[in-house]
Design a protein around this motif. Structure first.
Motif, PDB file in Angstrom:
ATOM      1  N   THR A 440      47.411  25.074   4.370  1.00  0.00           N
ATOM      2  CA  THR A 440      47.003  24.042   3.428  1.00  0.00           C
ATOM      3  C   THR A 440      45.919  24.627   2.531  1.00  0.00           C
ATOM      4  O   THR A 440      44.983  25.277   3.014  1.00  0.00           O
ATOM      5  N   SER A 784      49.193  18.570   1.561  1.00  0.00           N
ATOM      6  CA  SER A 784      48.901  19.929   2.007  1.00  0.00           C
ATOM      7  C   SER A 784      48.517  20.869   0.874  1.00  0.00           C
ATOM      8  O   SER A 784      48.293  22.051   1.111  1.00  0.00           O
ATOM      9  N   TYR A 787      43.147  21.233   1.859  1.00  0.00           N
ATOM     10  CA  TYR A 787      42.807  20.813   3.217  1.00  0.00           C
ATOM     11  C   TYR A 787      42.209  19.407   3.193  1.00  0.00           C
ATOM     12  O   TYR A 787      41.743  18.908   2.163  1.00  0.00           O
TER      13      TYR A 787
END
Length: 809
Positions: A440, A784, A787
């Motif tokens: 991510t 994603s 984060y």
């Protein structure tokens, strides 16, 4: 003088403006006196500039006194030097000459500004520094020719008027302060030096008499030979013919092979096109060699090599050199501490016992062992909820530091030495649909710019499917991708697998081209990616080699080392060979009635696999998964692995290291193991039955020292250094250090079409992954792109709304 405005006067001419010579009360003498005053000011200003120029020239005395420059100046100026002519009085009563006086005022203003400018002395110095004859001189004959008569009003002399009605004056008592060579007073030093040289030249009859003694001297001959030595042209380069159209087309097709592969054009077709285009040129070279009586002709059969040599020879003949590339970043890490930095980025981490968690960990340990480079291992960090889904036995960690301690303890128990490398974490999320961890945010940002030197991307396609960040090849000097998984084989087993595999294949090609300089494929079972080469760069956990040595010593002492039959071990998902195993066992149930196969594994498909085996009444004994090095597995003699979806099965290598028989399919994924005598491969189901019975009836052969070393991580690291070009890069760095060069630069011979296409694909992929809608449509985890808050809390990162304000505020 620039602010002088002539008063309006009436003249017999039709013009509305009067000349400066007839203004200021109508007195010509006053106007000429005014011009004389202006010229004196110009002289004073120029005199000051020349003094400043002389002072500056003295500071470069060593350069000005250079023999080569003086000699060149004398030779170049001697043959064409001429004395400024002295014009006598011109004819009078010319209207054109009177008009000159009107244009004189702006010219004088420009002349005065030029002499008053602070850049004048610099420009004069630059002028004198050139090997050309001086061309600056002041010629006042134009004024004398323009004004042919003069009336001295104070002495009562008469003014003569021409036919045009304008007054004509003559220079009688008009005197200039600049002295001639016969005049009294001190001349300017540059003028005095010039006059002295002129007198010397007047005495000589010709330039040959002046420089004749120098032309044939030994010093001049040595100078000529030295100048010839600086010529860069080579006689051989002139003989290289330029590239013709077929060769250019062949080079274009070959550089475009990866792009054409995206369009469905096969590589063999591209090779045929290149062969046909180059064959004509090759025949011409052969005919030329035969007709010219030359003995050296092109004898190679590889058209690609011949084309490379041809391109290189033409580039060498032209001397062309190009640094950089399209969309490339040349400002990269500079190894100032005389040590290279290697960052290994992988898609999994312990305690998940998968290949991408174990093998990169060993690679980091053995690369750091050489002490030639510092190593950083970058692994994914999962939040508590994902840890429970991925890690066995519900094992979880509260912090990255806690997980790092677990990883290091597990590693040191197996390698037997303390591994000196750094472990860092990047945020990741577990995808239940893909059964894998996806990064991510921008993973590359978790490697600092000071350490961004060499990157090893374990599973480069996996890491970059949804990568929306800096291009790896822009941040790192050298990027190597290691392909672990045959994703196309897994995808084909799913619903609409053929269509999905088609798109995934091209996406893998794009990300590999855009983000890697070199790609290593563990076996030919993987997708044929651009810039790739096949080589097994994985080794075996040293613990398995120790187990093999122990079992071999027991057998040598007459003890029974293998008291059990056959087994299979692997993650319990259909794609890991369980489908092939059930098919083989059900098809040959009667022939293999004597075989009781123990199966060890855990996974998402455990219930389905076991229920299917029970329905078919197969002789399979399912047990929970365990470490392959567990003591309970040492006594098995035969490891059966029917999987054809693996790239390079780690369990197969571990079984061979322990001295067991391995029965596996005749598949590209097992190519590396065929040289071992204990590896028994089969092509058909009937052959599978034969190999299993053979393994159960015989005893495996002990490993030789060469076979043992081939399986070790020391050998795998040597292969990795060689095939990834790291060995050459480190050698080049050592040579630079010896020559006191601490910089790493990229240099290519010419702008490469392939690199420009790679840059375009990287830009297109970056734009694609920036759209949340497109990400979700292709199976990305929602949110994603960056984060989340839990990741920022666990890893002490900036809040996501600060990191990416456009998408979160």
């Amino acid at each position: 003088m620039n602010n002088f405005i002539p008063q309006a006067t009436t003249t017999s001419s039709a013009t509305s403006r009067t000349s400066p010579g007839t203004s200021a009360g109508g007195s010509p003498a006053s106007a000429l006196s005014f011009i004389s005053k202006g010229w004196r000011e110009v002289r004073d200003s120029a005199d000051a500039d020349l003094r400043l120029m002389r002072d500056r020239a003295n500071s470069f005395k060593n350069l000005a006194s250079s023999f080569d420059r003086e000699l060149e100046n004398f030779i170049n100026s001697a043959s064409s030097f001429s004395v400024p002519p002295r014009n006598s009085s011109s004819s009078a009563n010319s209207p054109a000459e009177i008009d000159f006086v009107k244009r004189l005022q702006p010219k004088l203003s420009e002349f005065r500004r030029a002499y008053s400018s602070p850049d004048f002395s610099r420009k004069v110095l630059e002028k004198w520094s050139r090997p050309t004859r001086p061309s600056i001189r002041i010629d006042l004959s134009a004024i004398r020719n323009a004004i042919v008569d003069e009336v001295d009003v104070e002495r009562g002399e008469r003014v003569r008027v021409g036919s045009s009605g304008r007054s004509n004056v003559r220079f009688r008592d008009f005197r200039w302060d600049w002295k001639t060579e016969e005049g009294e007073g001190d001349d300017w030093e540059p003028i005095k030096a010039l006059k002295t040289k002129l007198k010397d030249f007047e005495v000589k009859k010709s330039p040959d008499e002046i420089f004749g003694a120098w032309k044939n001297s030994e010093l001049v001959e040595k100078l000529k030979s030295s100048l010839k030595a600086f010529r860069w042209e080579s006689q051989d380069t002139k003989e290289v013919p330029p590239l013709d159209v077929p060769e250019l087309l062949a080079y274009f097709v070959r550089q475009s092979e990866p792009f054409l592969d995206q369009l469905g054009v096969r590589k063999d077709l591209c090779d045929k096109i290149v062969d046909n285009l180059c064959s004509k040129r090759k025949n011409q070279l052969l005919l030329h060699s035969v007709s010219g009586g030359e003995t050296s002709v092109i004898e190679g059969d590889n058209i690609n090599d011949e084309l490379d040599l041809r391109i290189a020879s033409v580039l060498q003949s032209t001397g062309h050199h190009y640094d950089g590339g399209f969309w490339s970043d040349l400002v990269k890490h500079n190894p100032s501490d005389r040590k290279r930095h290697v960052a290994i980025v992988t898609t999994a981490s312990l305690p998940w016992m998968t290949g991408t968690a174990v093998n990169p960990l060993f690679r980091a340990a053995y690369l750091a062992k050489s002490a030639k480079q510092t190593v950083t291992l970058l692994v994914p960090w999962l939040c508590k909820g994902d840890q429970e889904l991925v890690y066995p036995n519900k094992l979880t960690f509260n912090s990255p530091e806690e997980q790092e301690v677990y990883i290091r303890n597990w590693l040191e128990e197996r390698i037997g030495f303390k591994a000196d490398f750094k472990i860092s974490f990047y945020p990741g999320k577990f995808s239940k649909e893909r059964r894998s961890i996806l990064p991510t945010g921008d993973t590359s940002q978790f490697i600092s710019s000071k350490e961004a030197d060499i990157a090893i991307l374990e599973e480069p396609e996996h890491l970059n499917w949804y990568h929306h960040g800096k291009r790896w090849t822009d941040k790192f000097n050298h990027v190597v991708g290691v392909v672990h998984t045959n994703y196309l084989e897994y995808i084909k087993r799913e619903k609409n697998g053929a269509i999905q595999a088609f798109f995934v294949k091209h996406v893998n090609n794009i990300v590999a081209r855009a983000h890697c300089h070199k790609v290593l494929r563990l076996s030919a079972a993987t997708q044929d990616l651009p810039k790739s080469i096949i080589c097994n760069v994985h080794g075996v956990n040293p613990k398995f080699l120790e187990i093999g040595d122990k079992l071999a010593s027991e057998r040598a002492a007459g003890q029974e080392a293998f008291s059990k039959g056959a087994y299979f071990l692997g993650k319990m998902v259909w794609a890991k060979g369980y489908q092939e195993l059930i098919d083989l066992m059900s098809k040959h149930k009667s022939e293999l009635s004597c075989l009781k196969l123990d199966v060890f594994g855990n996974g998402e498909d455990s219930h389905d696999v076991q229920s299917t085996a029970q329905k078919l009444n197969l002789n399979l004994n399912f047990q929970k998964g365990r470490d392959h090095a567990d003591d309970s597995l040492h006594g098995y003699k035969v490891f059966i692995n029917p999987s054809i979806s693996d790239v390079l099965c780690t369990a197969t290598a571990e079984a061979l290291a322990m001295g067991k028989f391995v029965v596996c399919a005749d598949h590209p994924s097992n190519e590396f193991f065929r040289s071992f005598p204990n590896c028994l491969t089969y092509k058909t189901s009937e052959d599978f039955v034969t190999k299993v019975k053979e393994a159960l009836a015989k005893e495996p052969e002990p490993l030789t020292p060469e076979q043992r070393y081939k399986l070790s991580w020391e050998a795998a690291t040597e292969r990795f250094m060689e095939y990834s070009d790291l060995e050459n890069i480190l050698k080049m760095d050592e040579n630079n250090l010896k020559s006191n060069k601490n910089t790493v630069t990229k240099s290519v011979s010419m702008p490469n079409l392939s690199s420009m296409v790679d840059g375009g694909l990287a830009l297109a992929h970056y734009c694609f992954t920036g759209s949340e809608l497109l990400r979700l449509a292709t199976g990305a985890i929602p949110g994603s792109r960056n984060y989340d808050k839990q990741h920022s809390k666990d890893l002490n990162l900036l809040p996501p709304q600060v990191e990416d304000p456009i998408y979160h505020w």
